[in-house]
Design a protein around this motif. Structure first.
Motif, short mmCIF file in Angstrom:
data_model
loop_
_atom_site.label_atom_id
_atom_site.label_comp_id
_atom_site.label_asym_id
_atom_site.label_seq_id
_atom_site.Cartn_x
_atom_site.Cartn_y
_atom_site.Cartn_z
N GLU A 134 0.80 -1.17 -0.26
CA GLU A 134 0.01 0.12 0.38
C GLU A 134 1.15 1.10 -0.20
OE1 GLU A 134 -2.24 0.13 2.87
OE2 GLU A 134 -4.04 -1.45 2.62
N VAL A 135 0.89 2.20 -0.65
CA VAL A 135 1.09 3.73 -0.70
C VAL A 135 0.09 4.88 -0.25
CG1 VAL A 135 2.09 5.43 -2.60
CG2 VAL A 135 2.29 3.08 -2.89
N HIS A 136 0.84 5.42 0.37
CA HIS A 136 0.09 6.21 1.52
C HIS A 136 0.65 7.63 0.77
CE1 HIS A 136 -2.40 3.61 4.62
NE2 HIS A 136 -2.39 3.61 3.36
N ALA A 137 -0.39 8.23 0.63
CA ALA A 137 0.36 10.31 0.73
C ALA A 137 0.97 10.99 1.32
CB ALA A 137 -0.16 10.73 -0.36
N VAL A 138 1.69 11.95 1.85
CA VAL A 138 2.69 12.56 3.86
C VAL A 138 2.37 13.28 3.10
CG1 VAL A 138 3.94 11.88 5.23
CG2 VAL A 138 3.27 9.93 4.16
#
Length: 1028
Positions: free
Chosen positions: A371-375
């Motif tokens: 999973e990729v989460h924008a930070v």
């Protein structure tokens, strides 16, 4: 150039300046083309000539070279020859009347004769740097000609920008193009502040025929008519891994044969993917570059090539940007059973910025998803994670442009929390026990025990290497997940090993109970070589060893093997047979006997347990050498004898453990002494003494000779006293009046050891006067022992001799043999006294039955004579005393002072006095060819009554014949080595000179008549006044 102004291209006079050098001053020269006006040294042709000569603008000074500057220094030509090439261009001036090859045109120009250079050689001519700020054109003329049509070489042009590399040629021409000049143009689109240089290269062809020429290199301030001009080329920036493209716009006419290329500064060429004509004078060339990387980043320029000229653009840079990637992984701030709090940690990156977006990528370490989460912040919390699960968390960074997202940075590997384990592993037991390893197993562990997917099982053990070691070896081994079996290796045999299991997870630790296991026995370790101690003797070795440092079990026995491997004794078999003995576990020593002296033995000692024998300890031990041995059964007979020499037989000795190094012959003066030195048992002579040294020290022995072992390969005679020198030892002549004992000595040397042995091989008797003391020989001592049983009888004899002495004192004062010289003035009273004494001795002889030893007889006899003042008179030169063994009876001898024996076989002999019995026995043993046996045999042959009558004439005796004393040797008796001797003397009374028993001195003589035949004294008879 020709003398007049000649335009090389009349058709283009309206567009170009045809410049030539005028032969004369102002005004049109002869032969000039119509329409050309000459100014000083310059001819301008065409319509522009009118403009250039207009009074409104002075004519400009053109840049370049016409190569006429050599005749007019006022017009410089700015070019130079390169120093790094193979040869130089040659500037020629050919005019009518000048001797030159017919193939060359007239004029002044640069020329290369291809026939004068090797194929592949190059020559460079470089013109001055140009920095232009407007459109311009470089024009030149070239000449390529060979009479037979072969190519003289290749003429190439390079454009170097800002002193950079040459790259590849922007234009080149090869082949033979006729005996005429050709014109070409070069459109260079490089502007100020950049500068460039034009370089002309001549490359010799393999044909090496013809000429290459270069002339009229001019810089024109207007566009080229034969080559297109490129617009300014801009830089291109892309992200690494993306496609790049250069768009080259050109103005001018393009020939059908025009080629468009993208040239890299390093020289590589990329052909155009397509050329699109925008108008009749403009066209666009496209050069795509696929998936460029850092290695493709460089300077590029556009280039067109045609036979009539070339166009070159400026250099533009291909900029390749690397997408950003974090250098460090994110940092873990806190971990729980279902969450992880991290910090991005993006301060340091690899690649190019700027960063326009940040993202977090995480996945289970063993899961397929991500999973990729924008930070937007530097801290981020991951929710809804599985307990006791390992995650990989990375950071993604993005820069502007397509493909600007970089690779994920280094991952943070973290695990959510676990609970403390329930208990330690159970069921620890052995699966297999060996000498040096243990295989253990236990119950498998489940999640209900570990309460964590991340745990470790450690197997910890410790043991003591041995009884003499205080150190304890401890080690823990971590098991792989799911493994419930392990083998502990590299253990010591027959040791107790304490083992326990430990279960550990991030939240706690549980330890199990220790279990003791014992490893199996193994073959013992080797016995330390330094523990082998030994004591070598001549024929035995005492060997001791210690128990192996690593017994690896219970020692049951020791095995010792040995064999001879080296010996200097040829009688010893090398290598000898291997012998093996066994010893009990508590016996760590052994005595090896029956060994050969001076022999090296290889010993092998090893221990044994129930598993077999261990490694053997080897050592080499050499026994001590023994003294050499002689092959003499008894003292040998001399081979010859004279007054000053004696010849003996030398036999080689046998080395025992070492070869014989040297032989010595020792001569010892015999002195009177009670205990004689026995052959083979005497002390030897370790210190060599020359005759002079022994004489100076007052010693009784000296070394008469030293012989090398190689000089005595077999028995050989040797003469003692031959006045020779043997290896530095003088062998002086022997003194006749001294008795000598001859010894033969052998010496062996080996590895610092010295052994010697000696044996008495001969005795030389002395030629003595009558006044010298009587000597006792070895054989007389033996006979004295035999006569020891007669001691009682001699006691009675002493009493009788006392009575005789009283009678003698009344008569004469001297006592002698009848065969001594007769003194003057002999009286009848003396004769009567002697008769009385002889009668008394004869009477006492009948009652003598006791026995005594020969030594007692000698002691009593000598003491009796000395006590009463009796001493023999006269010179006893006729009776030399010598000593030898029983083998000497038949040996040739030379008596002292005479040439033959005193008596011969069959001759009768006078009687022997008791006091002279010992001397008589010695003389009989050493006489030549006549002994007791011959004397005994001749006794009966001469026993004739007719020989006993009237031997005396008118009161004067006839001379008494000398004694002929010979030893009697009987057949030996078994078990008795002395049974061949007989102590007896037989005389013929017919030889007695005085019928009345009165000797030459007028003294009544007492005679001893010994009889018997087996070495035992049976009876002793005294006779006095025997009558025929």
């Amino acid at each position: 150039m020709p003398a007049g102004c000649v335009s090389r291209n009349v058709e283009s006079v309206v567009r170009a300046w045809a410049v030539a050098v005028c032969a004369r001053g102002p005004g049109p020269p002869e032969g000039a083309v119509a329409g050309c006006v000459c100014v000083p040294r310059v001819c301008v042709c065409g319509a522009r000539a009118r403009n250039k000569l207009s009074p409104r603008r002075p004519p400009p000074i053109p840049a370049g070279c016409t190569f006429e500057e050599a005749t007019d220094p006022a017009v410089p030509c700015e070019y130079s020859q390169a120093q790094y090439d193979d040869f130089q261009w040659e500037q020629v001036h050919i005019h009518p009347g000048t001797r030159a090859p017919a193939d060359l045109p007239h004029g002044s120009y640069l020329m290369v004769n291809a026939s004068q250079h090797a194929p592949g050689q190059r020559a460079h001519v470089i013109f001055q740097s140009l920095s232009e700020n407007d459109t311009h054109c470089v024009q030149f003329s070239y000449f390529l000609y060979s009479r037979d049509g072969h190519s003289p070489g290749t003429l190439g042009i390079y454009v170097r920008v800002n002193g950079g590399p040459l790259g590849s040629a922007v234009w080149n021409m090869t082949g033979s193009h006729g005996r005429q000049w050709h014109q070409a143009e070069l459109a260079v689109s490089t502007f100020w502040p950049n500068e460039y240089q034009v370089l002309f290269e001549a490359l010799i062809s393999p044909d090496r025929r013809g000429y290459m020429g270069l002339d009229d290199i001019l810089l024109l301030s207007y566009p080229c008519a034969k080559a297109p001009h490129f617009s300014r080329l801009g830089d291109v920036e892309v992200n690494a891994g993306q496609n790049a493209s250069f768009q080259c716009m050109a103005a001018g006419r393009a020939a059908e044969a025009e080629r468009f290329l993208l040239q890299r500064q390093s020289g590589a060429l990329v052909p155009a993917a397509g050329v699109r004509h925008i108008s009749h004078r403009r066209f666009l060339a496209t050069f795509p570059l696929a998936a460029v990387g850092r290695s493709e980043q460089d300077l590029y320029r556009c280039m067109s090539q045609a036979p009539r000229g070339a166009g070159v653009s400026n250099f533009a840079e291909l900029i390749v940007k690397e997408p950003p990637t974090p250098i460090a992984p994110p940092q873990l701030l806190r971990a729980g059973p279902t969450y992880l709090i991290i910090q991005l940690n993006t301060n340091s990156i690899i690649g190019d910025g700027p960063i326009v977006r940040k993202e977090i990528e995480y996945r289970m370490a063993r899961g397929p998803w991500a999973e990729v989460h924008a930070v937007s912040l530097q801290t981020y919390k991951l929710w809804h994670l599985d307990p006791d699960t390992e995650y990989e968390i990375s950071v993604l960074l993005t820069r502007p442009g397509e493909g600007g997202t970089g690779r994920p940075g280094p991952p943070l590997v973290s695990r959510t929390k676990c609970a403390e384990p329930m208990r330690a592993p159970k069921g620890l037991a052995f699966a297999e026990i060996q000498a040096r390893q243990l295989t253990l197993q236990w119950e498998p562990l489940g999640y209900n025990v570990t309460r964590c997917h991340t745990y470790t099982v450690s197997l910890c053990y410790h043991y003591t290497p041995g009884s003499g070691h205080n150190q304890t070896i401890r080690e823990c081994v971590k098991m792989e997940r799911g493994v419930s079996r392990h083998t502990i290796k590299n253990l010591l045999p027959y040791r107790n090993v304490n083992v326990r299991l430990v279960l550990t997870n991030p939240e706690g630790r549980k330890e199990g109970k220790e279990v003791i296991f014992q490893t199996d026995e193994d073959v013992p370790g080797g016995i330390a070589a330094e523990s082998l101690t030994f004591t070598p003797l001549e024929d035995m070795i005492f060997l001791k060893w210690e128990e192996p440092q690593e017994p690896n079990g219970l020692i049951t026995q020791y095995e010792i093997s040995y064999q001879s491997i080296e010996s200097s004794d040829p009688a010893v078999n090398v290598p000898g047979p291997r012998r093996t003995i066994s010893k009990l576990r508590n016996e760590t020593y052994h005595v090896f006997s029956n060994l050969h002296p001076g022999t090296t033995y290889l010993f092998s000692v090893r221990a044994r347990t129930g598993k077999g024998f261990g490694q053997a300890a080897l050592t080499e031990i050499t026994t001590n050498i023994s003294a050499p041995s002689f092959d003499y059964a008894d003292m040998p007979s001399p081979l010859g004898e004279s007054e000053n020499t004696i010849t003996v037989l030398l036999r080689p000795a046998q080395g025992r453990g070492a070869p014989i190094s040297v032989y010595q012959v020792i001569v010892e003066e015999e002195r009177p002494r009670r205990l004689r030195r026995e052959p083979g048992s005497q002390d030897c002579f370790p210190v060599p003494l020359t005759f002079d040294t022994a004489l100076a020290r007052g010693l009784v022995h000296y070394f008469g000779a030293e012989l090398m072992a190689s000089s005595l390969p077999e028995a050989m005679p040797f003469t003692v006293g031959d006045n020779q020198t043997y290896r530095g030892f003088w062998n002086p002549p022997l003194e006749p009046r001294k008795a000598y004992l001859i010894y033969f000595q052998a010496t062996s040397h080996l590895k610092g050891e010295t052994r010697l042995n000696c044996i008495r091989i001969a005795r030389k008797a002395a030629c003595k006067e009558s006044k010298q003391p009587l000597e006792v020989s070895q054989r007389s001592e033996e006979m004295g022992l035999i006569l020891g049983i007669c001691a009682g009888g001699l006691a009675v004899l002493i009493l009788l001799l006392g009575a005789i002495i009283i009678i003698i004192r009344k008569g004469r004062d001297h006592y002698a043999y009848s065969y001594y010289p007769k003194p003057a003035g002999m009286t009848k009273a003396t004769v009567n006294s002697r008769q009385e004494k002889t009668h008394m001795m004869s009477t006492a002889d009948r009652s003598f039955t006791d026995r005594s030893t020969l030594q007692e007889d000698e002691r009593l006899g000598l003491s009796f004579v000395q006590a009463h003042g009796y001493s023999p008179r006269g010179d006893q030169r006729s009776g030399g005393v010598t000593e030898a063994s029983s083998l000497l009876g038949g040996s040739p001898r030379r008596p002292c002072g005479r040439k033959g024996s005193p008596y011969h076989t069959g001759q009768l002999h006078p009687a022997v006095r008791v006091a002279d019995l010992l001397q008589h026995i010695n003389q009989m043993k050493t006489a030549e060819g006549y002994g007791f046996k011959q004397e005994y045999e001749s006794f009966f042959e001469g026993w004739d009554a007719t020989k006993k009558k009237d031997k005396v004439k008118s009161g004067r005796q006839e001379p008494m014949p000398a004694y002929d004393r010979h030893r009697v040797k009987l057949h030996p008796m078994l078990g008795d080595p002395d049974a061949d001797y007989v102590n007896a003397n037989y005389v013929d009374d017919s030889l007695v000179p005085d019928a009345a028993g009165v000797d030459a001195l007028g003294t009544t003589r007492g005679w001893l008549w010994p009889q018997g035949g087996s070495g035992v004294c049976q009876s002793v008879f005294f006779a006095s006044g025997l009558w025929g």
